[in-house]
Scaffold this active site. Structure first.
Site, PDB file in Angstrom:
ATOM      1  N   SER A  49       0.801  -1.230   0.000  1.00  0.00           N
ATOM      2  CA  SER A  49       0.000   0.000   0.000  1.00  0.00           C
ATOM      3  C   SER A  49       0.834   1.281   0.000  1.00  0.00           C
ATOM      4  CB  SER A  49      -0.924   0.023   1.225  1.00  0.00           C
ATOM      5  OG  SER A  49      -0.215   0.413   2.380  1.00  0.00           O
ATOM      6  N   THR A  70      -2.341  -6.631  -1.061  1.00  0.00           N
ATOM      7  CA  THR A  70      -3.162  -5.971  -0.032  1.00  0.00           C
ATOM      8  C   THR A  70      -4.631  -6.059  -0.425  1.00  0.00           C
ATOM      9  OG1 THR A  70      -3.060  -3.851  -1.203  1.00  0.00           O
ATOM     10  CG2 THR A  70      -1.357  -4.263   0.450  1.00  0.00           C
ATOM     11  N   ASP A 151     -23.578   0.577   5.228  1.00  0.00           N
ATOM     12  CA  ASP A 151     -22.852   0.385   3.967  1.00  0.00           C
ATOM     13  C   ASP A 151     -23.785   0.809   2.845  1.00  0.00           C
ATOM     14  OD1 ASP A 151     -21.576  -0.570   1.640  1.00  0.00           O
ATOM     15  OD2 ASP A 151     -20.483  -2.066   2.810  1.00  0.00           O
ATOM     16  N   ARG A 210      -8.857   2.854   6.670  1.00  0.00           N
ATOM     17  CA  ARG A 210      -7.811   3.750   6.169  1.00  0.00           C
ATOM     18  C   ARG A 210      -7.872   5.043   6.977  1.00  0.00           C
ATOM     19  NH1 ARG A 210      -5.449   0.119   4.369  1.00  0.00           N
ATOM     20  NH2 ARG A 210      -4.844  -0.323   2.231  1.00  0.00           N
ATOM     21  N   ASP A 234      -5.551   2.170  14.215  1.00  0.00           N
ATOM     22  CA  ASP A 234      -4.483   1.394  13.570  1.00  0.00           C
ATOM     23  C   ASP A 234      -3.993   2.146  12.334  1.00  0.00           C
ATOM     24  OD1 ASP A 234      -2.879  -0.992  13.018  1.00  0.00           O
ATOM     25  OD2 ASP A 234      -4.199  -1.229  11.286  1.00  0.00           O
ATOM     26  N   GLU A 239       0.184   8.688   6.837  1.00  0.00           N
ATOM     27  CA  GLU A 239       1.217   7.711   7.206  1.00  0.00           C
ATOM     28  C   GLU A 239       2.387   7.843   6.226  1.00  0.00           C
ATOM     29  OE1 GLU A 239      -0.528   3.793   7.091  1.00  0.00           O
ATOM     30  OE2 GLU A 239      -2.102   4.342   8.485  1.00  0.00           O
ATOM     31  N   HIS A 256      -0.577   0.627  11.700  1.00  0.00           N
ATOM     32  CA  HIS A 256      -1.180   0.014  10.496  1.00  0.00           C
ATOM     33  C   HIS A 256      -0.733  -1.445  10.361  1.00  0.00           C
ATOM     34  CE1 HIS A 256      -2.512   0.704   6.025  1.00  0.00           C
ATOM     35  NE2 HIS A 256      -2.851  -0.495   6.465  1.00  0.00           N
ATOM     36  N   GLY A 259      -3.848  -5.883   9.703  1.00  0.00           N
ATOM     37  CA  GLY A 259      -3.883  -6.987   8.731  1.00  0.00           C
ATOM     38  C   GLY A 259      -2.586  -7.749   8.637  1.00  0.00           C
ATOM     39  N   TYR A 260      -1.682  -7.551   9.602  1.00  0.00           N
ATOM     40  CA  TYR A 260      -0.332  -8.101   9.465  1.00  0.00           C
ATOM     41  C   TYR A 260      -0.146  -9.490  10.057  1.00  0.00           C
ATOM     42  CZ  TYR A 260       2.526  -4.519   7.211  1.00  0.00           C
ATOM     43  OH  TYR A 260       3.123  -3.678   6.289  1.00  0.00           O
TER      44      TYR A 260
HETATM   45  N1  LIG Z   1      -5.629  -1.791   8.895  1.00  0.00           N
HETATM   46  C1  LIG Z   1      -5.308  -2.772   8.078  1.00  0.00           C
HETATM   47  O1  LIG Z   1      -4.284  -3.415   8.242  1.00  0.00           O
HETATM   48  C2  LIG Z   1      -6.229  -3.134   6.958  1.00  0.00           C
HETATM   49  C3  LIG Z   1      -6.243  -4.455   6.499  1.00  0.00           C
HETATM   50  C4  LIG Z   1      -7.113  -4.776   5.467  1.00  0.00           C
HETATM   51  C5  LIG Z   1      -7.927  -3.824   4.906  1.00  0.00           C
HETATM   52  N2  LIG Z   1      -7.866  -2.552   5.353  1.00  0.00           N
HETATM   53  C6  LIG Z   1      -8.739  -1.509   4.783  1.00  0.00           C
HETATM   54  O2  LIG Z   1     -10.072  -1.904   5.029  1.00  0.00           O
HETATM   55  C7  LIG Z   1     -10.834  -1.634   3.879  1.00  0.00           C
HETATM   56  C8  LIG Z   1     -12.000  -2.581   3.837  1.00  0.00           C
HETATM   57  O3  LIG Z   1     -11.561  -3.888   3.553  1.00  0.00           O
HETATM   58  P1  LIG Z   1     -12.562  -4.960   2.929  1.00  0.00           P
HETATM   59  O4  LIG Z   1     -11.766  -6.156   2.613  1.00  0.00           O
HETATM   60  O5  LIG Z   1     -13.751  -5.127   3.793  1.00  0.00           O
HETATM   61  O6  LIG Z   1     -12.964  -4.229   1.607  1.00  0.00           O
HETATM   62  P2  LIG Z   1     -14.227  -4.510   0.712  1.00  0.00           P
HETATM   63  O7  LIG Z   1     -14.000  -3.806  -0.561  1.00  0.00           O
HETATM   64  O8  LIG Z   1     -14.518  -5.971   0.691  1.00  0.00           O
HETATM   65  O9  LIG Z   1     -15.424  -3.826   1.506  1.00  0.00           O
HETATM   66  C9  LIG Z   1     -15.522  -2.461   1.744  1.00  0.00           C
HETATM   67  C10 LIG Z   1     -16.972  -2.149   2.009  1.00  0.00           C
HETATM   68  O10 LIG Z   1     -17.056  -0.776   2.357  1.00  0.00           O
HETATM   69  C11 LIG Z   1     -18.201  -0.247   1.720  1.00  0.00           C
HETATM   70  N3  LIG Z   1     -18.095   1.203   1.584  1.00  0.00           N
HETATM   71  C12 LIG Z   1     -17.535   1.927   0.582  1.00  0.00           C
HETATM   72  N4  LIG Z   1     -17.691   3.235   0.820  1.00  0.00           N
HETATM   73  C13 LIG Z   1     -18.358   3.352   1.990  1.00  0.00           C
HETATM   74  C14 LIG Z   1     -18.804   4.443   2.750  1.00  0.00           C
HETATM   75  N5  LIG Z   1     -18.623   5.703   2.349  1.00  0.00           N
HETATM   76  N6  LIG Z   1     -19.467   4.195   3.900  1.00  0.00           N
HETATM   77  C15 LIG Z   1     -19.644   2.924   4.336  1.00  0.00           C
HETATM   78  N7  LIG Z   1     -19.266   1.833   3.638  1.00  0.00           N
HETATM   79  C16 LIG Z   1     -18.609   2.064   2.480  1.00  0.00           C
HETATM   80  C17 LIG Z   1     -18.273  -0.974   0.396  1.00  0.00           C
HETATM   81  O11 LIG Z   1     -19.574  -0.929  -0.153  1.00  0.00           O
HETATM   82  C18 LIG Z   1     -17.845  -2.366   0.783  1.00  0.00           C
HETATM   83  O12 LIG Z   1     -18.944  -3.186   1.106  1.00  0.00           O
HETATM   84  C19 LIG Z   1      -9.860  -1.821   2.715  1.00  0.00           C
HETATM   85  O13 LIG Z   1     -10.241  -1.055   1.605  1.00  0.00           O
HETATM   86  C20 LIG Z   1      -8.567  -1.352   3.285  1.00  0.00           C
HETATM   87  O14 LIG Z   1      -8.384   0.004   2.975  1.00  0.00           O
HETATM   88  C21 LIG Z   1      -7.048  -2.186   6.374  1.00  0.00           C
HETATM   89  O1  LIG Z   2      -5.114  -3.094   2.577  1.00  0.00           O
HETATM   90  C1  LIG Z   2      -4.548  -3.950   3.247  1.00  0.00           C
HETATM   91  O2  LIG Z   2      -4.522  -5.164   2.918  1.00  0.00           O
HETATM   92  C2  LIG Z   2      -3.866  -3.573   4.526  1.00  0.00           C
HETATM   93  O3  LIG Z   2      -4.027  -2.246   4.840  1.00  0.00           O
HETATM   94  C3  LIG Z   2      -2.449  -4.025   4.531  1.00  0.00           C
HETATM   95  O4  LIG Z   2      -2.144  -4.547   5.784  1.00  0.00           O
HETATM   96  C4  LIG Z   2      -1.513  -2.937   4.163  1.00  0.00           C
HETATM   97  O5  LIG Z   2      -0.189  -3.358   4.365  1.00  0.00           O
HETATM   98  P1  LIG Z   2       0.997  -2.633   3.593  1.00  0.00           P
HETATM   99  O6  LIG Z   2       0.744  -2.877   2.148  1.00  0.00           O
HETATM  100  O7  LIG Z   2       0.911  -1.170   3.900  1.00  0.00           O
HETATM  101  O8  LIG Z   2       2.232  -3.303   4.054  1.00  0.00           O
END
Ligand SMILES: NC(=O)c1ccc[n+]([C@@H]2O[C@H](COP(=O)([O-])OP(=O)(O)OC[C@H]3O[C@@H](n4cnc5c(N)ncnc54)[C@H](O)[C@@H]3O)[C@@H](O)[C@H]2O)c1
Ligand SMILES: O=C(O)[C@H](O)[C@H](O)COP(=O)(O)O
Length: 385
Positions: A49, A70, A151, A210, A234, A239, A256, A259-260
């Site tokens: 990312s 990711t 959602d 995010r 997180d 960042e 962050h 997801g690690y």
């Molecule tokens: N912190 C981490 O380590 C980590 C790890 C994995 C994913 N993420 C983040 O989490 C996000 C979600 O992951 P996911 O696998 O569920 O993605 P996904 O695409 O499967 O689901 C995202 C959901 O959010 C909904 N959405 C979009 N805009 C919205 C809004 N304005 N209000 C409410 N809902 C909304 C979408 O309709 C969808 O159902 C990823 O896009 C990524 O940025 C962070």
């Molecule tokens: O989107 C994801 O899968 C997560 O935010 C993921 O953990 C990001 O990790 P990075 O690519 O920043 O190492």
């Protein structure tokens, strides 16, 4: 085409060599400083990312496939990639259970919170009911915990959806929306002062989606007015150079890493490998990744809530992430560039963490039935009776 490809890969993609080297040469790069010269000769680009993949990066390259190991795709200019007919893939859901484990570990940090959720009818609100949000909801419902979900982009779901106001009124509010700047419901800064003021004073807000979905400046102003509000971050705006004055106001902080899990990271690599082979019409080689379950025991005298908290903290204690993060930010002593460097180093050197589903509770038949049910619902594997 096999064995001839020039593959440029972020150095933090685990097992990139094991998966990709039979396709050609794998050159490792520092993802955050990736530049056009490094991809000029590349056929395949594998990122995380921290790399912005756009016209400026790819204009003079012959890249045919971009894979990001990711879930999130906000760092890819997908419109540009589509326009240029460059195949691309992310790794949907690869680390979704890791993020849910993170949320469970956060809940375990707040004294009495499992009791309130499991016994007193308190509720969890979920913003973004995609791969992460829906898995979180499934595990919570399996525990008998009430949930609400917002959602606005989902039209087809078996469970009813709620308004944002209803979700913000829950006792725990979990943010799992992607970062978007366009469309009917852009998520950029969707949580600002107005929404924060709708939280119950005793609620816990967790952002593991995010950073910029929550306006961090307004969050700091809000926490100055309401310092007792418990907020878990997180993910952060800007960042790795986070807003350092925000950190002391945050109840649980991590760089962050939700997801690690090792499992989520390896799955991310495997998924983009499969997508790459498909896009380039290459037969993928089979790679076994079967890992044995890790045996684990829970003291049989514990009550159900104490046993659940014990299990979660033993396998993943997010307070350790918080401790390391605060220590690193303190060591940076207000130097923003150094703080950014430490943020990335904590991520690069993240200790091995396995998902709940990798642990088998070997003495589960000796535990009380309530605890067995809750452990199973939380994702642990129970030994057969
Ligand atoms: N912190 C981490 O380590 C980590 C790890 C994995 C994913 N993420 C983040 O989490 C996000 C979600 O992951 P996911 O696998 O569920 O993605 P996904 O695409 O499967 O689901 C995202 C959901 O959010 C909904 N959405 C979009 N805009 C919205 C809004 N304005 N209000 C409410 N809902 C909304 C979408 O309709 C969808 O159902 C990823 O896009 C990524 O940025 C962070
Ligand atoms: O989107 C994801 O899968 C997560 O935010 C993921 O953990 C990001 O990790 P990075 O690519 O920043 O190492």
């Amino acid at each position: 085409m096999a064995n001839t490809l020039h593959i440029v890969a972020d150095e933090n993609i685990p097992y990139a060599d094991e998966y990709f080297s039979h396709l050609g040469t794998v050159k490792k790069v520092h993802g955050r400083s990736l530049c056009a010269e490094q991809v000029a000769q590349a056929d395949v680009l594998l990122v995380r990312s921290v790399s912005q993949v756009n016209e400026a990066l790819l204009n003079n390259s012959a890249v045919k496939f971009v894979g990001t190991a990711t879930i999130g795709v906000d760092h890819l200019d997908t419109a540009y990639l589509d326009r240029k007919q460059i195949s691309w893939a992310n790794a949907p859901a690869c680390n979704a259970h890791s993020v849910v484990d993170y949320v469970f570990s956060c809940i375990s940090q707040f004294a009495g919170l499992w009791q309130q959720l499991l016994m007193d009818g308190h509720s969890v609100g979920i913003i973004g009911l995609g791969n992460v949000g829906s898995r979180l909801q499934q595990r919570l419902l399996a525990l008998g915990i009430k949930t609400k979900a917002y959602d606005p982009l989902l039209s087809d779901t078996s469970l009813p959806l709620d308004q944002l106001e209803q979700v913000l009124a829950c006792d725990v509010v979990c943010m799992h929306a992607p970062l978007t700047n366009s469309g009917p419901y852009p998520s950029y800064h969707m949580i600002g002062m107005t929404q924060l003021q709708q939280l119950k004073p005793q609620a816990v807000l967790i952002n593991a989606g995010r950073g910029a979905v929550v306006d961090n400046q307004q969050l700091l102003s809000f926490l100055q007015q309401r310092p007792q509000q418990r907020v878990v971050l997180d993910v952060w705006e800007n960042e790795p150079q986070i807003d350092l004055p925000l950190l002391p106001a945050i109840a649980m902080a991590s760089p962050h890493i939700a997801g690690y899990s090792l499992d989520g990271k390896i799955l991310g690599t495997a998924m983009i490998y499969q997508s790459c082979c498909k896009a380039l019409a290459i037969a993928p080689k089979p790679l076994a990744n079967e890992q044995p379950l890790i045996p684990f025991e829970i003291p049989a005298h514990l009550t159900a809530i104490a046993g659940l908290s014990y299990a979660i903290k033993q396998v993943y204690d997010v307070s350790e992430d918080d401790r390391r993060f605060r220590a690193a930010m303190t060591a940076a002593a207000g130097d923003a560039a150094l703080a950014g460097q430490y943020f990335d180093e904590l991520r690069k050197n993240y200790p091995e963490r396995r998902e709940f589903s990798c642990y088998q509770i070997t003495n589960s038949p000796q535990l009380n039935q309530q605890l067995q049910n809750w452990l199973g619902a939380s994702g642990f594997v129970l030994a057969a009776n």
